[in-house]
Design a protein around this motif. Structure first.
Motif, mmCIF file in Angstrom:
data_model
loop_
_atom_site.group_PDB
_atom_site.id
_atom_site.type_symbol
_atom_site.label_atom_id
_atom_site.label_comp_id
_atom_site.label_asym_id
_atom_site.label_seq_id
_atom_site.Cartn_x
_atom_site.Cartn_y
_atom_site.Cartn_z
ATOM 1 N N ILE A 27 -11.916 3.567 7.248
ATOM 2 C CA ILE A 27 -12.482 4.871 7.626
ATOM 3 C C ILE A 27 -11.375 5.831 8.054
ATOM 4 O O ILE A 27 -11.343 6.999 7.629
ATOM 5 C CB ILE A 27 -13.519 4.703 8.753
ATOM 6 C CG1 ILE A 27 -14.774 4.004 8.212
ATOM 7 C CG2 ILE A 27 -13.882 6.051 9.359
ATOM 8 C CD1 ILE A 27 -15.797 3.675 9.276
ATOM 9 N N ILE A 28 -10.465 5.355 8.888
ATOM 10 C CA ILE A 28 -9.362 6.222 9.340
ATOM 11 C C ILE A 28 -8.487 6.621 8.160
ATOM 12 O O ILE A 28 -8.095 7.786 8.014
ATOM 13 C CB ILE A 28 -8.527 5.514 10.427
ATOM 14 C CG1 ILE A 28 -9.347 5.349 11.704
ATOM 15 C CG2 ILE A 28 -7.252 6.302 10.718
ATOM 16 C CD1 ILE A 28 -8.636 4.566 12.791
ATOM 17 N N GLY A 29 -8.161 5.650 7.295
ATOM 18 C CA GLY A 29 -7.351 5.961 6.121
ATOM 19 C C GLY A 29 -8.026 6.971 5.216
ATOM 20 O O GLY A 29 -7.388 7.922 4.736
ATOM 21 N N ALA A 30 -9.331 6.785 4.977
ATOM 22 C CA ALA A 30 -10.073 7.712 4.123
ATOM 23 C C ALA A 30 -10.126 9.106 4.746
ATOM 24 O O ALA A 30 -10.033 10.118 4.033
ATOM 25 C CB ALA A 30 -11.487 7.188 3.885
ATOM 26 N N PHE A 31 -10.268 9.159 6.065
ATOM 27 C CA PHE A 31 -10.306 10.457 6.756
ATOM 28 C C PHE A 31 -8.980 11.198 6.585
ATOM 29 O O PHE A 31 -8.949 12.403 6.294
ATOM 30 C CB PHE A 31 -10.596 10.234 8.239
ATOM 31 C CG PHE A 31 -10.543 11.497 9.073
ATOM 32 C CD1 PHE A 31 -11.426 12.530 8.847
ATOM 33 C CD2 PHE A 31 -9.580 11.634 10.069
ATOM 34 C CE1 PHE A 31 -11.373 13.699 9.608
ATOM 35 C CE2 PHE A 31 -9.519 12.786 10.829
ATOM 36 C CZ PHE A 31 -10.416 13.821 10.605
ATOM 37 N N GLY A 69 0.812 -1.208 0.000
ATOM 38 C CA GLY A 69 0.000 0.000 0.000
ATOM 39 C C GLY A 69 0.846 1.258 0.000
ATOM 40 O O GLY A 69 0.478 2.267 -0.614
ATOM 41 N N MET A 70 1.997 1.190 0.678
ATOM 42 C CA MET A 70 2.876 2.354 0.728
ATOM 43 C C MET A 70 3.416 2.686 -0.663
ATOM 44 O O MET A 70 3.731 3.849 -0.947
ATOM 45 C CB MET A 70 4.031 2.098 1.696
ATOM 46 C CG MET A 70 4.888 3.319 1.977
ATOM 47 S SD MET A 70 3.980 4.687 2.770
ATOM 48 C CE MET A 70 3.744 4.014 4.422
ATOM 49 N N VAL A 71 3.517 1.684 -1.535
ATOM 50 C CA VAL A 71 3.936 1.948 -2.913
ATOM 51 C C VAL A 71 2.988 2.951 -3.562
ATOM 52 O O VAL A 71 3.420 3.946 -4.160
ATOM 53 C CB VAL A 71 3.982 0.640 -3.738
ATOM 54 C CG1 VAL A 71 4.178 0.939 -5.226
ATOM 55 C CG2 VAL A 71 5.097 -0.262 -3.243
ATOM 56 N N PHE A 72 1.687 2.733 -3.432
ATOM 57 C CA PHE A 72 0.709 3.640 -4.027
ATOM 58 C C PHE A 72 0.769 5.027 -3.377
ATOM 59 O O PHE A 72 0.616 6.049 -4.058
ATOM 60 C CB PHE A 72 -0.705 3.082 -3.886
ATOM 61 C CG PHE A 72 -1.002 1.930 -4.813
ATOM 62 C CD1 PHE A 72 -0.066 1.495 -5.731
ATOM 63 C CD2 PHE A 72 -2.231 1.287 -4.768
ATOM 64 C CE1 PHE A 72 -0.337 0.439 -6.596
ATOM 65 C CE2 PHE A 72 -2.521 0.232 -5.628
ATOM 66 C CZ PHE A 72 -1.569 -0.193 -6.538
ATOM 67 N N ILE A 73 0.982 5.052 -2.066
ATOM 68 C CA ILE A 73 1.069 6.327 -1.357
ATOM 69 C C ILE A 73 2.249 7.148 -1.887
ATOM 70 O O ILE A 73 2.117 8.335 -2.217
ATOM 71 C CB ILE A 73 1.232 6.097 0.159
ATOM 72 C CG1 ILE A 73 -0.017 5.418 0.758
ATOM 73 C CG2 ILE A 73 1.530 7.419 0.877
ATOM 74 C CD1 ILE A 73 -1.210 6.304 0.895
ATOM 75 N N ILE A 74 3.414 6.521 -1.973
ATOM 76 C CA ILE A 74 4.619 7.238 -2.400
ATOM 77 C C ILE A 74 4.564 7.551 -3.895
ATOM 78 O O ILE A 74 5.036 8.601 -4.332
ATOM 79 C CB ILE A 74 5.879 6.422 -2.050
ATOM 80 C CG1 ILE A 74 5.995 6.252 -0.528
ATOM 81 C CG2 ILE A 74 7.139 7.100 -2.577
ATOM 82 C CD1 ILE A 74 7.170 5.409 -0.084
ATOM 83 N N VAL A 75 4.008 6.643 -4.679
ATOM 84 C CA VAL A 75 3.880 6.889 -6.116
ATOM 85 C C VAL A 75 3.082 8.159 -6.382
ATOM 86 O O VAL A 75 3.384 8.920 -7.311
ATOM 87 C CB VAL A 75 3.243 5.674 -6.825
ATOM 88 C CG1 VAL A 75 2.705 6.054 -8.191
ATOM 89 C CG2 VAL A 75 4.262 4.553 -6.972
ATOM 90 N N VAL A 112 -6.545 6.121 -2.156
ATOM 91 C CA VAL A 112 -5.242 5.525 -1.882
ATOM 92 C C VAL A 112 -5.014 5.384 -0.379
ATOM 93 O O VAL A 112 -4.545 4.341 0.092
ATOM 94 C CB VAL A 112 -4.124 6.371 -2.532
ATOM 95 C CG1 VAL A 112 -2.753 5.912 -2.053
ATOM 96 C CG2 VAL A 112 -4.196 6.284 -4.050
ATOM 97 N N PHE A 113 -5.373 6.414 0.380
ATOM 98 C CA PHE A 113 -5.187 6.339 1.832
ATOM 99 C C PHE A 113 -6.181 5.366 2.469
ATOM 100 O O PHE A 113 -5.864 4.700 3.464
ATOM 101 C CB PHE A 113 -5.317 7.733 2.455
ATOM 102 C CG PHE A 113 -4.041 8.531 2.434
ATOM 103 C CD1 PHE A 113 -3.135 8.455 3.484
ATOM 104 C CD2 PHE A 113 -3.740 9.333 1.349
ATOM 105 C CE1 PHE A 113 -1.951 9.176 3.457
ATOM 106 C CE2 PHE A 113 -2.558 10.071 1.306
ATOM 107 C CZ PHE A 113 -1.656 9.987 2.365
ATOM 108 N N ALA A 114 -7.393 5.274 1.922
ATOM 109 C CA ALA A 114 -8.360 4.290 2.422
ATOM 110 C C ALA A 114 -7.849 2.873 2.190
ATOM 111 O O ALA A 114 -7.969 1.992 3.059
ATOM 112 C CB ALA A 114 -9.710 4.488 1.747
ATOM 113 N N LEU A 115 -7.266 2.646 1.009
ATOM 114 C CA LEU A 115 -6.675 1.340 0.714
ATOM 115 C C LEU A 115 -5.547 1.036 1.684
ATOM 116 O O LEU A 115 -5.417 -0.094 2.170
ATOM 117 C CB LEU A 115 -6.166 1.323 -0.728
ATOM 118 C CG LEU A 115 -5.484 0.040 -1.213
ATOM 119 C CD1 LEU A 115 -6.440 -1.143 -1.137
ATOM 120 C CD2 LEU A 115 -4.972 0.212 -2.648
#
Length: 431
Positions: free
Chosen positions: A131-135, A71-77, A328-331
């Protein structure tokens, strides 16, 4: 027209062998570094590092960080960062632990051992994580607060939220079925592990064949047949070798007797059985396959890499980059929940310090795996290999007897060196 004619292949020689294989040089470098690392530690530990037992432990210790690293790959990408993943893991682990030891038994009468208890607790953790990630993604995407600040705050908030959820107590023991996804308590066994290995080899061959056929039908260059067969052989050897190694780790006789006794049977004299592939590794494989499909075969994946490559151009082309950030953050939050389930299940408890410093390990795994901090570039398999290298480095140093402070110093140096090598590589290749 034959395959060889389409590919313009020649008989393999020492000079054109590697070029014909068309392997990613970065991936080869990472694999080479990992092999050297394992061999060095194996020498310094008198052969204990590459034993089936240590390989087994290494795989189950890597899983939770590797899941989050995908998941961090998508965040950093997408040119963001998430410093809260370790604390978020602690929060969702606390939610799952309290759900199965307190809330669900009291609210629904589901006692430990009920077949729905572990499922509902994981669902609860997943919902909270998403929910926390999406927030957090909403604050980054729609309020314009830098991800560094939002997730740095999350690092402090969610770690202490977990403390309040558990009243600062260690929660457990957890449901027996739930703990099976942690590793040593739940494995396929020797027979099913071999079946899985054979099916995995067959699936890899099928994907390789379909890819070759698709390229040929569109007139794209393809590899020589001998190169395809060489890669197929390496894939098969890697998969089956991994299965053989895990099967070689025998279940202790005392535990085997308890297993037979629980089934009302008597263990035959001299019987030995291997653990096989842990369920947690199967979960990691499923996550890796799903995330790779998302990255390479879906509109979401194309939008993620397009946004990371050039956010302004992506927005002008019609991509809702703000909502994409939320997704991306929700994922990432959902993956933290899965990692939290694995981590808590492996311990059998949810502790206050679970996931401590995992945010650094996850970011390091993604970066070492080739994800560019400038955005737009990254691979799922690279992040998983990066997590394995990180865990191997720490485990090897612990087996050699290196003190914990020195271990962290070495990991920090390796991280900085990996970023430096990445910069040099991109300058050389023009990426």
């Amino acid at each position: 027209m034959s395959d060889d004619a389409l590919s313009g292949s020649k008989a393999p020689t020492a000079r054109n062998f590697f070029s014909a294989l068309q392997l990613d040089t970065r991936l080869l470098g990472m694999i080479g570094a990992f092999v050297v690392l394992c061999l060095v530690f194996n020498v310094f530990t008198d052969g204990r590092f590459l034993t089936p037992r240590n390989v087994f432990n290494l795989t189950i210790q890597t899983v939770s960080v590797a899941i989050m690293a995908t998941g961090m790959v998508f965040i950093i990408v997408t040119r963001h960062i998430d410093l809260s993943v370790g604390s978020l893991l602690a929060t969702v682990a606390a939610v799952m632990a309290v759900a199965q030891t307190d809330f669900l038994p009291n609210a629904l009468g589901l006692e430990l051992g009920h077949p729905m208890l572990w499922i509902l607790s994981i669902v609860a953790g997943m919902v909270v994580g998403v929910i926390i990630g999406a927030f957090q993604g909403w604050m980054v995407g729609y309020l314009g607060i830098p991800a560094f600040i939002v997730t740095l705050g999350g690092l402090l908030v969610w770690r202490n939220a977990a403390w309040f959820i558990t009243d600062g107590q260690t929660i457990g023991p957890l449901d027996e079925t739930f703990t099976k996804i942690g590793g040593i308590g739940g494995t396929l066994g020797e027979t099913w592990s071999w079946i899985f290995g054979v099916l995995a080899v067959a699936a890899a061959f099928a994907l390789q064949f379909m890819s070759r056929k698709r390229k040929s039908s569109h007139g794209f260059p393809i590899k020589p047949l001998w190169a395809e067969l060489t890669i197929s052989g390496l894939i098969a050897a890697s998969i089956l070798g991994f299965v053989a190694t895990l099967n070689a780790y025998d279940i202790p006789a005392a535990r085997l007797k308890r297993i037979f006794a629980a089934a009302g049977e008597t263990m035959p004299e001299g019987l030995t059985m291997g653990y096989g592939i842990p369920y947690s590794v199967l979960l990691l494989i499923a996550v890796a396959v799903a995330m790779t499909i998302v990255a390479q075969r879906t509109r979401l994946g194309r939008y993620i890499f397009a946004t990371g490559g050039n956010p302004d151009a992506a927005e002008l082309s019609g991509i809702n980059t703000r909502f994409l950030t939320v997704k991306v953050f929700a994922l990432m939050g959902g993956l933290c929940a899965l990692a939290g389930a694995v981590a808590a299940a492996r311990l059998g408890f949810s502790t206050n310090d679970i996931g401590t410093l995992d945010e650094l390990r996850v970011i390091a795994a993604a970066v070492i795996g080739g994800t560019a901090l400038s955005g737009g570039v990254g691979t799922i398999y690279g992040a998983i290999l990066g997590a394995l290298i990180m865990q191997s480095l720490q485990s090897g140093m612990a087996m050699v007897g290196v003190d914990a402070p020195l271990q962290n110093i070495v990991v920090g140096i390796v991280l900085v060196f990996a970023v430096f090598v990445d910069i040099l590589y991109r300058k050389r290749t023009g990426d």
